[in-house]
Write a protein that holds these residues in place. Structure first.
Motif, mmCIF file in Angstrom:
data_model
loop_
_atom_site.group_PDB
_atom_site.id
_atom_site.type_symbol
_atom_site.label_atom_id
_atom_site.label_comp_id
_atom_site.label_asym_id
_atom_site.label_seq_id
_atom_site.Cartn_x
_atom_site.Cartn_y
_atom_site.Cartn_z
ATOM 1 N N PRO A 73 0.814 -1.220 0.000
ATOM 2 C CA PRO A 73 0.000 0.000 0.000
ATOM 3 C C PRO A 73 0.842 1.261 0.000
ATOM 4 O O PRO A 73 2.043 1.236 0.300
ATOM 5 C CB PRO A 73 -0.815 -0.122 1.290
ATOM 6 C CG PRO A 73 0.023 -0.978 2.174
ATOM 7 C CD PRO A 73 0.727 -1.949 1.277
ATOM 8 N N ARG A 75 2.497 4.700 1.185
ATOM 9 C CA ARG A 75 3.050 5.037 2.484
ATOM 10 C C ARG A 75 3.722 6.402 2.450
ATOM 11 O O ARG A 75 4.041 6.926 1.382
ATOM 12 C CB ARG A 75 4.061 3.984 2.947
ATOM 13 C CG ARG A 75 5.363 3.983 2.157
ATOM 14 C CD ARG A 75 6.394 3.034 2.748
ATOM 15 N NE ARG A 75 6.011 1.646 2.641
ATOM 16 C CZ ARG A 75 6.730 0.634 3.107
ATOM 17 N NH1 ARG A 75 7.864 0.882 3.752
ATOM 18 N NH2 ARG A 75 6.335 -0.610 2.960
ATOM 19 N N GLN A 100 4.689 5.234 7.747
ATOM 20 C CA GLN A 100 3.337 4.724 7.972
ATOM 21 C C GLN A 100 2.674 4.458 6.627
ATOM 22 O O GLN A 100 2.743 5.300 5.716
ATOM 23 C CB GLN A 100 2.502 5.725 8.772
ATOM 24 C CG GLN A 100 1.081 5.289 9.039
ATOM 25 C CD GLN A 100 0.998 4.152 10.042
ATOM 26 O OE1 GLN A 100 1.574 4.249 11.115
ATOM 27 N NE2 GLN A 100 0.304 3.082 9.687
ATOM 28 N N SER A 101 2.046 3.296 6.491
ATOM 29 C CA SER A 101 1.335 2.969 5.253
ATOM 30 C C SER A 101 -0.167 3.022 5.478
ATOM 31 O O SER A 101 -0.647 3.036 6.627
ATOM 32 C CB SER A 101 1.734 1.571 4.760
ATOM 33 O OG SER A 101 1.122 0.573 5.563
ATOM 34 N N SER A 102 -0.906 3.036 4.398
ATOM 35 C CA SER A 102 -2.364 2.978 4.492
ATOM 36 C C SER A 102 -2.795 1.614 5.015
ATOM 37 O O SER A 102 -2.058 0.627 4.911
ATOM 38 C CB SER A 102 -2.988 3.249 3.124
ATOM 39 O OG SER A 102 -2.567 2.283 2.177
ATOM 40 N N GLU A 103 -3.982 1.551 5.589
ATOM 41 C CA GLU A 103 -4.540 0.343 6.210
ATOM 42 C C GLU A 103 -3.658 -0.198 7.335
ATOM 43 O O GLU A 103 -3.815 -1.345 7.749
ATOM 44 C CB GLU A 103 -4.786 -0.762 5.180
ATOM 45 C CG GLU A 103 -5.868 -0.432 4.160
ATOM 46 C CD GLU A 103 -6.281 -1.654 3.359
ATOM 47 O OE1 GLU A 103 -7.309 -2.260 3.680
ATOM 48 O OE2 GLU A 103 -5.557 -1.995 2.407
ATOM 49 N N ASN A 104 -2.705 0.618 7.776
ATOM 50 C CA ASN A 104 -1.819 0.241 8.874
ATOM 51 C C ASN A 104 -1.101 -1.077 8.609
ATOM 52 O O ASN A 104 -0.814 -1.854 9.536
ATOM 53 C CB ASN A 104 -2.610 0.141 10.186
ATOM 54 C CG ASN A 104 -1.724 0.279 11.412
ATOM 55 O OD1 ASN A 104 -0.698 0.954 11.372
ATOM 56 N ND2 ASN A 104 -2.108 -0.371 12.496
ATOM 57 N N SER A 107 4.440 0.059 9.571
ATOM 58 C CA SER A 107 4.818 1.275 10.286
ATOM 59 C C SER A 107 6.171 1.039 10.951
ATOM 60 O O SER A 107 6.534 -0.093 11.282
ATOM 61 C CB SER A 107 3.773 1.660 11.339
ATOM 62 O OG SER A 107 3.710 0.677 12.351
#
Length: 307
Positions: A73, A75, A100-104, A107
């Motif tokens: 994803p 980030r 930090q990336s999307s949808e966690n 990180s």
């Protein structure tokens, strides 16, 4: 952009904007990112640098260790660093960085600092401290054969580490010096939420990975029955661990004649791990006192044959 003409509050600074695109040798697009970087020096000779970056969603060709491309994803990441005037007898710096990336899905963070003291021209002492955290919900753990070829398992990996580094240097005379380095390190690694990769290039995490699997455990090994037929398709030792280590070196350097030098070194290493996985990263180090040390003594002599 670079500014080299000093003003009332800075001596110099620069700005850089970088853009990058990555493909495999087969022409598969892996991702693109853009990064803004800046650095400079203030009028009081303090220095700084900082970065801010963003990466679009891409694909990782090695995440599944020989398997298909795995979707990653979008980030963002950042970092910052500040240091005082290095020409002074007291010098210090601090840094911090994170991602930090999307949808966690991913990180990470790290922060630390360094303090250096030079009370006399012949003696200096510095201490560096650093702590890091890491989380990845797509960490590869195993590949299992299936009737259709193979399937891949990933896990939610969480890691933490803390370390110190002490350096001391003492020049007793111009030709005689003593140096010391000591580095305690503690870390923890935890794996959980094992999932099967169903659609490696799906954009949504819920489509990309299957539901959480419940492994059976025997003799310290995980076993996974993926098709519920009573036979485990894959298994591996439990990967959770606590690590601790201590490295130190003491070196005496003597230039006994011009161009000819003698080195006498003492190196000590200690390693340990803990079966008590409730320990945190730093408390793992306390167990090192019960571990036997590995000591090495080395002597090196060089002689310059002048013409």
């Amino acid at each position: 952009f670079v500014e080299k003409n000093p003003s009332s509050w800075y001596r110099t600074y620069d700005l850089k904007l970088e853009q990058q695109n990555t493909w495999t040798t087969r022409g598969e697009h892996l991702g693109s990112d853009v990064v803004l970087r800046t650095s400079g020096e203030f009028a009081n000779k303090w220095g700084f640098n900082a970065t801010l970056g963003a990466a679009q969603a891409g694909r990782d060709p090695v995440a599944l260790r020989g398997g298909p491309l795995l979707y990653g994803p979008a980030r963002w990441n950042w970092s910052g660093y500040l240091e005082t005037d290095g020409t002074k007898r007291f010098w210090a710096s601090i840094f911090a960085e994170g991602a930090q990336s999307s949808e966690n899905v991913f990180s990470s963070s790290a922060y630390g600092g360094k303090v250096s003291v030079r009370p006399t021209d012949s003696f200096s002492l510095s201490l560096t401290a650093q702590a890091t955290t890491y989380s990845d919900r797509q960490q590869y753990v195993a590949a299992a054969p299936t009737t259709n070829g193979a399937t891949w398992l990933v896990s939610h990996l969480e890691g933490r580490s803390e370390s110190l580094a002490l350096r001391a240097e003492w020049h007793l005379r111009p030709e005689l010096s003593l140096q010391y380095y000591g580095n305690p390190f503690g870390g923890t690694v935890r794996y959980g939420e094992f999932r099967q990769v169903l659609a490696p290039e799906a954009a949504a995490l819920a489509q990309r990975l299957g539901p959480s699997l419940a492994p059976t455990m025997a003799d310290g090994r995980y076993a996974f029955d993926l098709d519920a037929d009573g036979v485990a398709e894959c298994g591996f030792p439990r990967p959770d661990r606590n690590d601790a280590s201590f490295h130190s070196n003491l070196v005496l350097r003597w230039e006994y004649r011009l161009g000819s030098t003698l080195y006498l070194a003492w190196s000590q290493q200690r390693y340990g791990d803990s079966s008590d996985l409730s320990d945190d990263a730093w408390s793992s180090l306390t167990r090192l006192r019960s571990q036997s040390s590995v000591n090495q003594f080395m002597l090196k002599v060089s002689y310059w044959f002048s013409s």
